[in-house]
Write a protein that holds these residues in place. Structure first.
Motif, mmCIF file in Angstrom:
data_model
loop_
_atom_site.group_PDB
_atom_site.id
_atom_site.type_symbol
_atom_site.label_atom_id
_atom_site.label_comp_id
_atom_site.label_asym_id
_atom_site.label_seq_id
_atom_site.Cartn_x
_atom_site.Cartn_y
_atom_site.Cartn_z
ATOM 1 N N ILE A 54 0.844 -1.205 0.000
ATOM 2 C CA ILE A 54 0.000 0.000 0.000
ATOM 3 C C ILE A 54 0.874 1.248 0.000
ATOM 4 O O ILE A 54 0.623 2.198 -0.746
ATOM 5 N N LEU A 55 1.899 1.251 0.836
ATOM 6 C CA LEU A 55 2.802 2.399 0.870
ATOM 7 C C LEU A 55 3.567 2.546 -0.436
ATOM 8 O O LEU A 55 3.861 3.671 -0.864
ATOM 9 N N ALA A 56 3.888 1.439 -1.099
ATOM 10 C CA ALA A 56 4.600 1.506 -2.378
ATOM 11 C C ALA A 56 3.747 2.173 -3.442
ATOM 12 O O ALA A 56 4.262 2.943 -4.264
ATOM 13 N N VAL A 57 2.458 1.898 -3.417
ATOM 14 C CA VAL A 57 1.565 2.550 -4.376
ATOM 15 C C VAL A 57 1.502 4.041 -4.091
ATOM 16 O O VAL A 57 1.546 4.870 -5.010
ATOM 17 N N TYR A 58 1.418 4.392 -2.824
ATOM 18 C CA TYR A 58 1.323 5.808 -2.477
ATOM 19 C C TYR A 58 2.605 6.565 -2.818
ATOM 20 O O TYR A 58 2.563 7.643 -3.400
ATOM 21 N N PHE A 59 3.733 6.001 -2.442
ATOM 22 C CA PHE A 59 5.004 6.692 -2.682
ATOM 23 C C PHE A 59 5.572 6.423 -4.073
ATOM 24 O O PHE A 59 6.609 6.976 -4.422
ATOM 25 N N LYS A 60 4.918 5.563 -4.839
ATOM 26 C CA LYS A 60 5.367 5.193 -6.187
ATOM 27 C C LYS A 60 6.811 4.706 -6.150
ATOM 28 O O LYS A 60 7.666 5.143 -6.908
ATOM 29 N N SER A 61 7.053 3.773 -5.230
ATOM 30 C CA SER A 61 8.398 3.259 -5.002
ATOM 31 C C SER A 61 8.496 1.795 -5.420
ATOM 32 O O SER A 61 7.699 0.958 -4.994
ATOM 33 N N VAL A 62 9.471 1.513 -6.237
ATOM 34 C CA VAL A 62 9.707 0.139 -6.673
ATOM 35 C C VAL A 62 10.356 -0.663 -5.552
ATOM 36 O O VAL A 62 10.105 -1.860 -5.405
ATOM 37 N N PHE A 63 11.162 -0.007 -4.762
ATOM 38 C CA PHE A 63 11.901 -0.699 -3.706
ATOM 39 C C PHE A 63 10.968 -1.240 -2.625
ATOM 40 O O PHE A 63 11.184 -2.323 -2.096
ATOM 41 N N LEU A 64 9.933 -0.507 -2.298
ATOM 42 C CA LEU A 64 8.994 -0.980 -1.284
ATOM 43 C C LEU A 64 8.217 -2.193 -1.775
ATOM 44 O O LEU A 64 7.999 -3.151 -1.023
ATOM 45 N N ILE A 65 7.808 -2.193 -3.024
ATOM 46 C CA ILE A 65 7.038 -3.332 -3.527
ATOM 47 C C ILE A 65 7.930 -4.560 -3.671
ATOM 48 O O ILE A 65 7.491 -5.679 -3.420
ATOM 49 N N SER A 66 9.189 -4.359 -4.029
ATOM 50 C CA SER A 66 10.084 -5.518 -4.105
ATOM 51 C C SER A 66 10.340 -6.090 -2.711
ATOM 52 O O SER A 66 10.423 -7.311 -2.534
#
Length: 93
Positions: A54-66
């Protein structure tokens, strides 16, 4: 518009996640059986992975989703090992 809707959603989601983390933590430390402890750690891992997604979608971060994917896969691998150990009393390949 979308950002304000996300922030409104997060106001409801974050307390639920915190409550779930506390309940899972209590169960992980005080679980009456080893199965309860494993289930609590498993649920905690998957909830953290979902929150990271959820935070990766908000921050548009690839590192969080990985990181979320790796954590979810680790929890799944832990489940397989523990289930194999509980069924056949062996762990390994």
């Amino acid at each position: 518009m979308l950002e304000s809707a996300f922030m409104t959603l997060m106001k409801f989601v974050i307390p639920l996640y915190l409550l779930a983390f506390i309940i899972y933590g209590i169960r992980a430390f005080k679980g009456p059986t080893i199965v309860d402890i494993i289930l609590a750690v498993d649920c905690l891992s998957f909830d953290i992975a979902a929150f990271m997604a959820i935070l990766a979608v908000y921050f548009k971060s690839v590192f969080l989703i990985s990181g979320a994917i790796i954590l979810a896969l680790w929890a799944y691998l832990l489940d397989i090992y523990i289930a194999k150990h509980l069924v056949s009393k062996e762990v390994g390949v």
